[in-house]
Scaffold this motif. Sequence first.
Motif, PDB file in Angstrom:
ATOM      1  N   GLU A 177       0.781  -1.270   0.120  1.00 18.12           N
ATOM      2  CA  GLU A 177      -0.014   0.136  -0.096  1.00 18.12           C
ATOM      3  C   GLU A 177       0.757   1.323   0.105  1.00 18.12           C
ATOM      4  O   GLU A 177       1.963   0.975   0.343  1.00 18.12           O
ATOM      5  N   PRO A 178       0.215   2.388  -0.311  1.00 17.26           N
ATOM      6  CA  PRO A 178       1.247   3.761  -0.362  1.00 17.26           C
ATOM      7  C   PRO A 178       2.037   4.053   0.845  1.00 17.26           C
ATOM      8  O   PRO A 178       3.019   4.458   0.810  1.00 17.26           O
ATOM      9  N   GLU A 179       1.077   3.469   2.028  1.00 16.46           N
ATOM     10  CA  GLU A 179       1.761   3.806   3.215  1.00 16.46           C
ATOM     11  C   GLU A 179       2.846   2.832   3.702  1.00 16.46           C
ATOM     12  O   GLU A 179       3.575   3.204   4.608  1.00 16.46           O
ATOM     13  N   ASP A 180       3.263   1.859   2.982  1.00 18.24           N
ATOM     14  CA  ASP A 180       4.203   0.930   3.479  1.00 18.24           C
ATOM     15  C   ASP A 180       5.487   1.441   2.890  1.00 18.24           C
ATOM     16  O   ASP A 180       6.414   0.525   3.264  1.00 18.24           O
ATOM     17  N   PHE A 181       5.622   2.366   1.961  1.00 17.00           N
ATOM     18  CA  PHE A 181       7.230   2.665   1.429  1.00 17.00           C
ATOM     19  C   PHE A 181       7.740   3.329   2.688  1.00 17.00           C
ATOM     20  O   PHE A 181       7.498   4.443   3.345  1.00 17.00           O
ATOM     21  N   ALA A 182       8.619   2.779   3.146  1.00 17.63           N
ATOM     22  CA  ALA A 182       9.530   3.157   4.386  1.00 17.63           C
ATOM     23  C   ALA A 182      10.660   2.361   4.389  1.00 17.63           C
ATOM     24  O   ALA A 182      11.068   1.653   3.702  1.00 17.63           O
ATOM     25  N   VAL A 183      11.336   2.534   6.020  1.00 16.96           N
ATOM     26  CA  VAL A 183      12.647   1.653   6.026  1.00 16.96           C
ATOM     27  C   VAL A 183      12.002   0.549   7.004  1.00 16.96           C
ATOM     28  O   VAL A 183      11.424   0.856   7.935  1.00 16.96           O
ATOM     29  N   TYR A 184      12.580  -0.755   6.754  1.00 17.85           N
ATOM     30  CA  TYR A 184      12.159  -1.676   7.929  1.00 17.85           C
ATOM     31  C   TYR A 184      13.608  -2.267   8.565  1.00 17.85           C
ATOM     32  O   TYR A 184      14.516  -2.295   7.785  1.00 17.85           O
ATOM     33  N   TYR A 185      13.538  -2.385   9.729  1.00 18.87           N
ATOM     34  CA  TYR A 185      14.579  -2.894  10.545  1.00 18.87           C
ATOM     35  C   TYR A 185      14.336  -4.532  11.193  1.00 18.87           C
ATOM     36  O   TYR A 185      13.107  -4.433  11.906  1.00 18.87           O
ATOM     37  N   CYS A 186      15.153  -5.398  11.165  1.00 18.31           N
ATOM     38  CA  CYS A 186      14.883  -6.485  11.882  1.00 18.31           C
ATOM     39  C   CYS A 186      15.964  -6.337  13.218  1.00 18.31           C
ATOM     40  O   CYS A 186      16.694  -5.453  13.366  1.00 18.31           O
ATOM     41  N   GLN A 187      15.383  -6.933  14.372  1.00 12.95           N
ATOM     42  CA  GLN A 187      16.145  -6.716  15.779  1.00 12.95           C
ATOM     43  C   GLN A 187      15.952  -8.119  16.320  1.00 12.95           C
ATOM     44  O   GLN A 187      14.971  -8.833  16.452  1.00 12.95           O
ATOM     45  N   GLN A 188      17.215  -8.545  16.974  1.00 13.49           N
ATOM     46  CA  GLN A 188      17.213  -9.730  17.912  1.00 13.49           C
ATOM     47  C   GLN A 188      17.360  -9.185  19.053  1.00 13.49           C
ATOM     48  O   GLN A 188      18.040  -8.427  19.784  1.00 13.49           O
ATOM     49  N   TYR A 189      16.731 -10.027  20.108  1.00 12.52           N
ATOM     50  CA  TYR A 189      16.698  -9.615  21.537  1.00 12.52           C
ATOM     51  C   TYR A 189      16.899 -10.841  22.412  1.00 12.52           C
ATOM     52  O   TYR A 189      16.488 -10.591  23.351  1.00 12.52           O
ATOM     53  N   GLY A 190      17.264 -11.946  21.935  1.00 12.63           N
ATOM     54  CA  GLY A 190      17.797 -12.958  22.433  1.00 12.63           C
ATOM     55  C   GLY A 190      18.977 -13.197  23.345  1.00 12.63           C
ATOM     56  O   GLY A 190      19.176 -13.723  24.235  1.00 12.63           O
ATOM     57  N   ARG A 191      19.916 -12.123  22.896  1.00 13.20           N
ATOM     58  CA  ARG A 191      21.227 -12.177  23.451  1.00 13.20           C
ATOM     59  C   ARG A 191      21.789 -10.642  23.383  1.00 13.20           C
ATOM     60  O   ARG A 191      21.493  -9.633  22.479  1.00 13.20           O
ATOM     61  N   SER A 192      22.225 -10.209  24.690  1.00 12.22           N
ATOM     62  CA  SER A 192      22.771  -8.886  24.677  1.00 12.22           C
ATOM     63  C   SER A 192      24.127  -8.792  23.968  1.00 12.22           C
ATOM     64  O   SER A 192      25.219  -9.691  24.060  1.00 12.22           O
ATOM     65  N   PRO A 193      24.464  -7.578  23.391  1.00 17.80           N
ATOM     66  CA  PRO A 193      23.416  -6.498  22.899  1.00 17.80           C
ATOM     67  C   PRO A 193      22.522  -6.912  21.797  1.00 17.80           C
ATOM     68  O   PRO A 193      22.556  -7.707  21.319  1.00 17.80           O
ATOM     69  N   ARG A 194      21.242  -6.135  22.086  1.00 13.59           N
ATOM     70  CA  ARG A 194      20.150  -6.389  21.379  1.00 13.59           C
ATOM     71  C   ARG A 194      20.282  -5.728  19.950  1.00 13.59           C
ATOM     72  O   ARG A 194      19.771  -4.571  19.766  1.00 13.59           O
ATOM     73  N   THR A 195      20.844  -6.225  19.132  1.00 16.88           N
ATOM     74  CA  THR A 195      21.281  -5.517  17.748  1.00 16.88           C
ATOM     75  C   THR A 195      20.335  -5.650  16.688  1.00 16.88           C
ATOM     76  O   THR A 195      19.384  -6.413  16.681  1.00 16.88           O
ATOM     77  N   PHE A 196      20.252  -4.459  15.936  1.00 20.66           N
ATOM     78  CA  PHE A 196      19.364  -4.408  14.838  1.00 20.66           C
ATOM     79  C   PHE A 196      20.010  -4.558  13.580  1.00 20.66           C
ATOM     80  O   PHE A 196      21.394  -4.385  13.535  1.00 20.66           O
ATOM     81  N   GLY A 197      19.556  -4.916  12.476  1.00 23.09           N
ATOM     82  CA  GLY A 197      19.980  -4.718  11.316  1.00 23.09           C
ATOM     83  C   GLY A 197      20.065  -3.431  10.825  1.00 23.09           C
ATOM     84  O   GLY A 197      19.751  -2.401  11.313  1.00 23.09           O
ATOM     85  N   GLN A 198      20.843  -3.175   9.508  1.00 28.09           N
ATOM     86  CA  GLN A 198      21.124  -1.964   8.951  1.00 28.09           C
ATOM     87  C   GLN A 198      19.959  -1.403   8.565  1.00 28.09           C
ATOM     88  O   GLN A 198      19.981  -0.190   7.612  1.00 28.09           O
ATOM     89  N   GLY A 199      18.915  -2.018   8.028  1.00 21.12           N
ATOM     90  CA  GLY A 199      17.682  -1.716   7.572  1.00 21.12           C
ATOM     91  C   GLY A 199      17.526  -2.035   5.943  1.00 21.12           C
ATOM     92  O   GLY A 199      18.534  -2.024   5.196  1.00 21.12           O
ATOM     93  N   THR A 200      16.384  -2.154   5.424  1.00 17.77           N
ATOM     94  CA  THR A 200      15.894  -2.016   4.072  1.00 17.77           C
ATOM     95  C   THR A 200      14.964  -0.930   3.832  1.00 17.77           C
ATOM     96  O   THR A 200      13.930  -0.968   4.431  1.00 17.77           O
ATOM     97  N   LYS A 201      15.381  -0.270   2.783  1.00 20.87           N
ATOM     98  CA  LYS A 201      14.488   0.773   2.526  1.00 20.87           C
ATOM     99  C   LYS A 201      13.495   0.242   1.130  1.00 20.87           C
ATOM    100  O   LYS A 201      13.918  -0.263   0.237  1.00 20.87           O
ATOM    101  N   VAL A 202      12.264   0.342   1.422  1.00 22.20           N
ATOM    102  CA  VAL A 202      11.150   0.026   0.251  1.00 22.20           C
ATOM    103  C   VAL A 202      10.712   1.268  -0.306  1.00 22.20           C
ATOM    104  O   VAL A 202      10.169   2.150   0.434  1.00 22.20           O
ATOM    105  N   GLU A 203      11.383   1.474  -1.576  1.00 23.55           N
ATOM    106  CA  GLU A 203      10.696   2.760  -2.320  1.00 23.55           C
ATOM    107  C   GLU A 203       9.938   2.397  -3.350  1.00 23.55           C
ATOM    108  O   GLU A 203       9.855   1.324  -4.023  1.00 23.55           O
TER     109      GLU A 203
END
Lengths: 108, 118
Positions: free
Chosen positions: A80-106
């Motif tokens: 949908e038009p409102e879905d164009f954004a940046v998406y991040y994954c994150q793991q929170y099973g082990r410290s530090p709780r890291t994020f991915g660098q992101g995927t931009k959907v354009e």
Amino acid sequence: EIVLTQSPGTLSLSPGERATLSCRASQSVSSTYLAWYQQKPGQAPRLLIYGASSRATGIPDRFSGSGSGTDFTLTISRLEPEDFAVYYCQQYGRSPRTFGQGTKVEIK
Amino acid sequence: QVQLVQSGSELQKPGASVKVSCKASGYTFTNNALNWVRQAPGQGLEWMGWIGTYTGNPTYAQGFTGRFVFSLDTSVSTAYLQISSLKAEDTAVYYCARGHGYGDLDYWGQGTLVTVSS
């Protein structure tokens, strides 16, 4: 530290198309501890998916998450038009709780 | 409804300190941990750590020890992030976010822009 690598960096698609975003972990992550977030310009991130496949409150069912071990996927069935954004994954099973660098959907 | 409302933008000089607040409402503050996340200009999200709102016990990610301090005032349902000896590279938007379930972040503050410049 668990490194999350997201691909592709940018995804150019048209409204109505299907989006498939990948998140690969450097070590195995329990699916209990994997989340996806959406961020639009100038806004805070929003939780979409937790536990790899559970939709957060109010998230439309066109968003789905899957995967296990080191490979996880976020799928948007029909953009949908409102879905164009940046998406991040994150793991929170082990410290530090890291994020991915992101995927931009354009918009293509 | 659950809300996290952060304090406003800050412009500080190198070497100064800053304290960002995050006021929670719409839920029992001590039931959920509070996380802090940094986003440098044009960059991705970086998890800084979290504080247990019942215990007051903070956990800091590597790279956020020493100059960064998480604290609470449970009487006003507010968490704080204090950064001392500010450097230009601390320029970023800082978010607070509520911990949910096993640790995903279900509600976020609107973000506080901290700019460090002489």
